[in-house]
Design an enzyme around this catalytic site. Structure first.
Site, mmCIF file in Angstrom:
data_model
loop_
_atom_site.group_PDB
_atom_site.id
_atom_site.type_symbol
_atom_site.label_atom_id
_atom_site.label_comp_id
_atom_site.label_asym_id
_atom_site.label_seq_id
_atom_site.Cartn_x
_atom_site.Cartn_y
_atom_site.Cartn_z
ATOM 1 C CG ASN A 1 -1.846 1.239 1.156
ATOM 2 O OD1 ASN A 1 -2.485 1.510 0.269
ATOM 3 N ND2 ASN A 1 -1.917 1.879 2.320
ATOM 4 C CB SER B 1 5.000 5.330 4.239
ATOM 5 O OG SER B 1 5.376 6.127 4.913
ATOM 6 C CG HIS C 1 -0.832 6.840 4.273
ATOM 7 N ND1 HIS C 1 -2.304 6.852 4.142
ATOM 8 C CD2 HIS C 1 -0.461 7.614 5.404
ATOM 9 C CE1 HIS C 1 -2.787 7.862 4.688
ATOM 10 N NE2 HIS C 1 -1.525 8.330 5.628
ATOM 11 C CG ASP D 1 -3.198 4.289 5.942
ATOM 12 O OD1 ASP D 1 -3.332 3.766 4.709
ATOM 13 O OD2 ASP D 1 -4.007 5.133 6.019
HETATM 14 C C1 GAR Z 1 -2.346 8.930 -2.942
HETATM 15 O O1 GAR Z 1 -1.922 10.260 -2.564
HETATM 16 C C2 GAR Z 1 -2.198 7.951 -1.960
HETATM 17 O O2 GAR Z 1 -1.128 7.847 -1.337
HETATM 18 C C3 GAR Z 1 -3.498 7.761 -1.248
HETATM 19 O O3 GAR Z 1 -4.732 8.031 -2.253
HETATM 20 C C4 GAR Z 1 -3.867 9.088 -3.126
HETATM 21 C C5 GAR Z 1 -4.419 8.308 -4.368
HETATM 22 O O4 GAR Z 1 -4.095 8.985 -5.570
HETATM 23 N N1 GAR Z 1 -3.801 6.802 -0.353
HETATM 24 C C6 GAR Z 1 -4.028 6.910 0.726
HETATM 25 O O5 GAR Z 1 -4.391 7.713 1.438
HETATM 26 C C7 GAR Z 1 -4.254 5.213 1.395
HETATM 27 N N2 GAR Z 1 -4.539 5.754 2.909
HETATM 28 P P1 GAR Z 1 -4.064 8.363 -6.998
HETATM 29 O O6 GAR Z 1 -5.302 7.658 -7.398
HETATM 30 O O7 GAR Z 1 -3.815 9.565 -8.020
HETATM 31 O O8 GAR Z 1 -2.806 7.457 -7.237
#
Ligand code: GAR
Length: 217
Positions: A109, A138, A111, A147
């Site tokens: 994952n 991370s 985050h 997370d």
């Molecule tokens: C990213 O910033 C990712 O790190 C976050 O969602 C966004 C997705 O953007 N994930 C989380 O917050 C997980 N807890 P994307 O669809 O453009 O890759």
């Protein structure tokens, strides 16, 4: 080279998915994406996958009577494409315990914080409210708690005076786009692996952390 068969789970925009698609295009990258699954049928990421010629599936959690039934449908789709390694890339559903166990140590994952700080949603707002001066992103192996799990790689990003949620998230996102391919390469290539609840193999020359903090004055 045998490439690991990777499945990617998304819920939206898919910019991290795009970074992984681009990285997997390199002949020496040790992974290839064989399936992209979204729980949101209209997710922009599904279009990115289709444009790259990658099979997609929309599995809407709202169509299932329970979280377990939704997890079973995900599992079935991933097994049908013989997925070996799974990447959450902006997949905004919490996995069931059974699903986490099925994919234990084969599931990553990303985050947008320096875990274990700032787990969960609204990360950048909370980072700004807390007044920290360094944040980042991370990549970690997935465990049941949101997370959390053994950390594969992190990148640091400076919070700039006057940053808004938008400016900070954009800067962290740039770092994410470097970090996720870097982490996937290390795991798919067998350089980093999990031992107990720790990631081992960090002394390998390729496993050096990519730091994004601008140099200090
Ligand atoms: C990213 O910033 C990712 O790190 C976050 O969602 C966004 C997705 O953007 N994930 C989380 O917050 C997980 N807890 P994307 O669809 O453009 O890759």
């Amino acid at each position: 080279m045998t490439k690991k068969r990777v499945g990617v789970l998304i819920s939206g925009r898919g910019s991290n998915l795009q970074a992984l698609i681009d990285a997997c295009g390199a002949p020496d990258f040790p992974a290839k994406i064989v399936l992209v699954v979204s729980n949101v049928p209209e997710a922009q990421g599904l279009v990115r996958a289709e444009l790259a010629g990658i099979p997609t599936a929309a599995i809407n959690h709202k169509d299932y009577p329970s979280r377990e039934a939704f997890a079973a449908a995900l599992d079935q789709a991933l097994h049908s494409e013989e997925v070996e390694l799974l990447c959450n890339a902006g997949f905004l559903r919490l996995h069931t315990e059974g699903f986490v166990t099925n994919w234990l140590n084969r599931h990553l994952n990303i985050h947008p914080s320096l875990l274990p700080a700032f787990k969960g949603l609204d990360t950048h707002r909370r980072v700004l409210e807390a007044g920290v001066t360094i944040t980042g992103c991370s990549v970690h192996f997935v465990r049941c708690e949101m997370d959390s799990g053994p950390i594969v790689a992190q990148a640091a990003v400076a919070v700039q005076p006057g940053d808004s949620e938008e400016s900070l998230s954009a800067r962290v996102l740039q770092a994410e786009h470097h970090l996720y391919p870097h982490a996937l390469k290390l795991v798919a290539g067998g350089i980093l692996r999990v031992q107990g609840e720790s990631v081992v193999g960090r002394t390998h020359p390729q496993a050096q952390p990519p730091l994004f903090s601008p140099p200090l004055d």
